[in-house]
Design a protein around this motif. Structure first.
Motif, mmCIF file in Angstrom:
data_model
loop_
_atom_site.group_PDB
_atom_site.id
_atom_site.type_symbol
_atom_site.label_atom_id
_atom_site.label_comp_id
_atom_site.label_asym_id
_atom_site.label_seq_id
_atom_site.Cartn_x
_atom_site.Cartn_y
_atom_site.Cartn_z
ATOM 1 N N UNK A 203 0.830 -1.195 0.000
ATOM 2 C CA UNK A 203 0.000 0.000 0.000
ATOM 3 C C UNK A 203 0.869 1.252 0.000
ATOM 4 N N UNK A 204 0.424 2.259 -0.723
ATOM 5 C CA UNK A 204 1.157 3.517 -0.701
ATOM 6 C C UNK A 204 0.677 4.368 0.473
ATOM 7 N N UNK A 205 1.383 5.486 0.721
ATOM 8 C CA UNK A 205 1.065 6.330 1.872
ATOM 9 C C UNK A 205 -0.352 6.881 1.818
ATOM 10 N N UNK A 206 -0.829 7.241 0.632
ATOM 11 C CA UNK A 206 -2.183 7.776 0.508
ATOM 12 C C UNK A 206 -3.204 6.734 0.941
ATOM 13 N N UNK A 207 -3.034 5.494 0.508
ATOM 14 C CA UNK A 207 -3.972 4.427 0.882
ATOM 15 C C UNK A 207 -3.921 4.159 2.383
ATOM 16 N N UNK A 208 -2.725 4.127 2.941
ATOM 17 C CA UNK A 208 -2.584 3.883 4.383
ATOM 18 C C UNK A 208 -3.236 5.007 5.173
ATOM 19 N N UNK A 209 -2.979 6.254 4.781
ATOM 20 C CA UNK A 209 -3.582 7.392 5.474
ATOM 21 C C UNK A 209 -5.099 7.357 5.376
ATOM 22 N N UNK A 210 -5.623 6.967 4.213
ATOM 23 C CA UNK A 210 -7.073 6.893 4.036
ATOM 24 C C UNK A 210 -7.668 5.847 4.965
ATOM 25 N N UNK A 211 -7.016 4.709 5.093
ATOM 26 C CA UNK A 211 -7.528 3.665 5.973
ATOM 27 C C UNK A 211 -7.435 4.088 7.439
ATOM 28 N N UNK A 212 -6.401 4.856 7.758
ATOM 29 C CA UNK A 212 -6.241 5.324 9.132
ATOM 30 C C UNK A 212 -6.967 6.648 9.363
ATOM 31 N N UNK A 213 -7.578 7.172 8.313
ATOM 32 C CA UNK A 213 -8.326 8.418 8.352
ATOM 33 C C UNK A 213 -7.511 9.566 8.938
#
Length: 82
Positions: A58-68
């Motif tokens: 996962x890229x940082x954008x996807x990780x941040x989205x999942x972690x909101x």
């Protein structure tokens, strides 16, 4: 004495070296390890382990989205006119 045969395999030199170093620590020759592998194939009637496609990293954008977190909020979808 049992009949024997020869197999020939091409592989990456670094992979071969790394694997053989581990086999040495285990007290096995490459031939012994291959024989164990083939015996397990016949015993299991297939590969003795599962083969799966790994999940994509996962890229940082996807990780941040999942972690909101660190999310930008928009009232409209950028680039799409109403």
């Amino acid at each position: 004495m049992a009949k024997t045969t020869t197999i020939s395999v091409r592989m990456d030199a670094e992979l071969k070296n790394d694997a053989e170093n581990i086999l040495t620590l285990l007290g096995l020759t490459p031939s012994q390890a291959i024989n164990v592998f083939y015996k397990q194939i016949t015993f299991q009637n297939g590969l003795p382990f599962s083969i799966k496609i790994p999940k994509k990293k996962l890229n940082d954008v996807s990780i941040n989205a999942m972690e909101e977190k660190d999310l930008e909020e928009y009232s409209d979808v950028p680039g799409i006119a109403k």
